[in-house]
Design a protein around this motif. Structure first.
Motif, PDB file in Angstrom:
ATOM      1  N   LEU A  65       0.842  -1.214   0.000  1.00 37.03           N
ATOM      2  CA  LEU A  65       0.000   0.000   0.000  1.00 37.03           C
ATOM      3  C   LEU A  65       0.871   1.256   0.000  1.00 37.03           C
ATOM      4  O   LEU A  65       1.741   1.371   0.863  1.00 37.03           O
ATOM      5  N   PRO A  66       0.658   2.106  -0.977  1.00 39.79           N
ATOM      6  CA  PRO A  66       1.483   3.333  -0.963  1.00 39.79           C
ATOM      7  C   PRO A  66       1.074   4.258   0.185  1.00 39.79           C
ATOM      8  O   PRO A  66      -0.105   4.380   0.481  1.00 39.79           O
ATOM      9  N   THR A  67       2.068   4.820   0.818  1.00 42.02           N
ATOM     10  CA  THR A  67       1.732   5.765   1.889  1.00 42.02           C
ATOM     11  C   THR A  67       1.151   7.025   1.275  1.00 42.02           C
ATOM     12  O   THR A  67       1.529   7.439   0.185  1.00 42.02           O
ATOM     13  N   SER A  68       0.205   7.579   1.976  1.00 42.52           N
ATOM     14  CA  SER A  68      -0.443   8.764   1.415  1.00 42.52           C
ATOM     15  C   SER A  68       0.482   9.975   1.472  1.00 42.52           C
ATOM     16  O   SER A  68       1.344  10.076   2.349  1.00 42.52           O
ATOM     17  N   MET A  69       0.299  10.858   0.538  1.00 46.30           N
ATOM     18  CA  MET A  69       1.121  12.083   0.484  1.00 46.30           C
ATOM     19  C   MET A  69       0.717  13.016   1.614  1.00 46.30           C
ATOM     20  O   MET A  69      -0.464  13.157   1.929  1.00 46.30           O
ATOM     21  N   GLU A  70       1.704  13.630   2.173  1.00 47.26           N
ATOM     22  CA  GLU A  70       1.393  14.595   3.226  1.00 47.26           C
ATOM     23  C   GLU A  70       2.016  15.943   2.895  1.00 47.26           C
ATOM     24  O   GLU A  70       3.156  16.002   2.463  1.00 47.26           O
TER      25      GLU A  70
END
Lengths: 164, 56
Positions: free
Chosen positions: B1-6
């Motif tokens: 799962l790609p980590t979400s952009m912050e």
């Protein structure tokens, strides 16, 4: 007083030169001329101040500090310049010390520098308060830049972090 | 799962305004001296001496 002596005449001519170089931001040449005046009149405070300004404009901050430390007779009137040199070589604590020893804390130049030093020392609340004070009491062409600096301090300051 | 952009805060602009105040002192008095010395000194030397370094 009578006719000015040759020494005074020479100094006057050098001042005409110095003034011209200063106005044209030719600080290498101005420095040479300031040195000529100091060579004839070692106690000339204006020439000494010009020399310090030249060194700062030429990014020779350490040299300027050394010179200021050596010439105590002039240093008391050049607090701002000395503190600025410390600021530029990242000696922020030292810059603040110099500023706080000064009796001219109300001087706008000193306030401006102090706000920048406080920002570098991460004392953002103090810096933002000082910027608000300066903005209220100054009237020059730098208001936009000063507001930008105020925004930067507010961004980091604890008080405003809740709102961001 | 790609980590979400912050989003991260950008470094704010910060100007060195103090540099604008690193300038030569007022030399008009010294320049006046140069002009008057051409016309002969008269009282100007005395006046110069009176105002000259007193400001220090």
């Amino acid at each position: 007083m009578g006719e000015p002596n040759p020494k005074e005449k020479a100094i006057s001519q050098f001042y005409v030169e110095l003034n011209k170089f200063g106005q044209n931001s030719e600080y290498e040449r101005a420095l040479k001329t300031a040195n000529k005046i100091i060579g004839i009149a070692p106690h000339d405070g204006s020439a000494f101040q010009c020399k310090i300004v030249c060194l700062i404009q030429l990014n020779r901050f350490e040299e300027a500090i050394q010179l200021l430390n050596k010439k105590a007779e002039f240093a008391s009137s050049l607090i701002f310049e000395k503190a600025y040199c410390h600021y530029r070589i990242n000696q922020h604590e030292e810059a603040l010390k110099v500023i706080e020893k000064s009796s001219e804390v109300d001087d706008n130049r000193i306030k401006e520098l102090k706000a920048q030093v406080l920002y570098r020392l991460e004392k953002y609340d103090d810096a933002s308060k000082l910027y608000q004070d300066i903005l209220k009491n100054s009237d020059d062409d730098y208001e936009d830049e000063r507001n930008t600096n105020l925004s930067a301090t507010l961004l980091y300051s604890k008080e405003s972090s809740v709102n961001i | 799962l790609p980590t979400s952009m912050e989003p991260i805060p950008s470094k704010p602009l910060f100007y060195d305004l103090a540099l604008n105040f690193v300038e030569f002192p007022d030399l008009s008095e010294k320049l006046e001296g140069a002009q008057k010395s051409k016309q002969g000194a008269g009282i100007s030397g005395f006046v110069k001496g009176l105002w000259g370094w007193g400001k220090k």
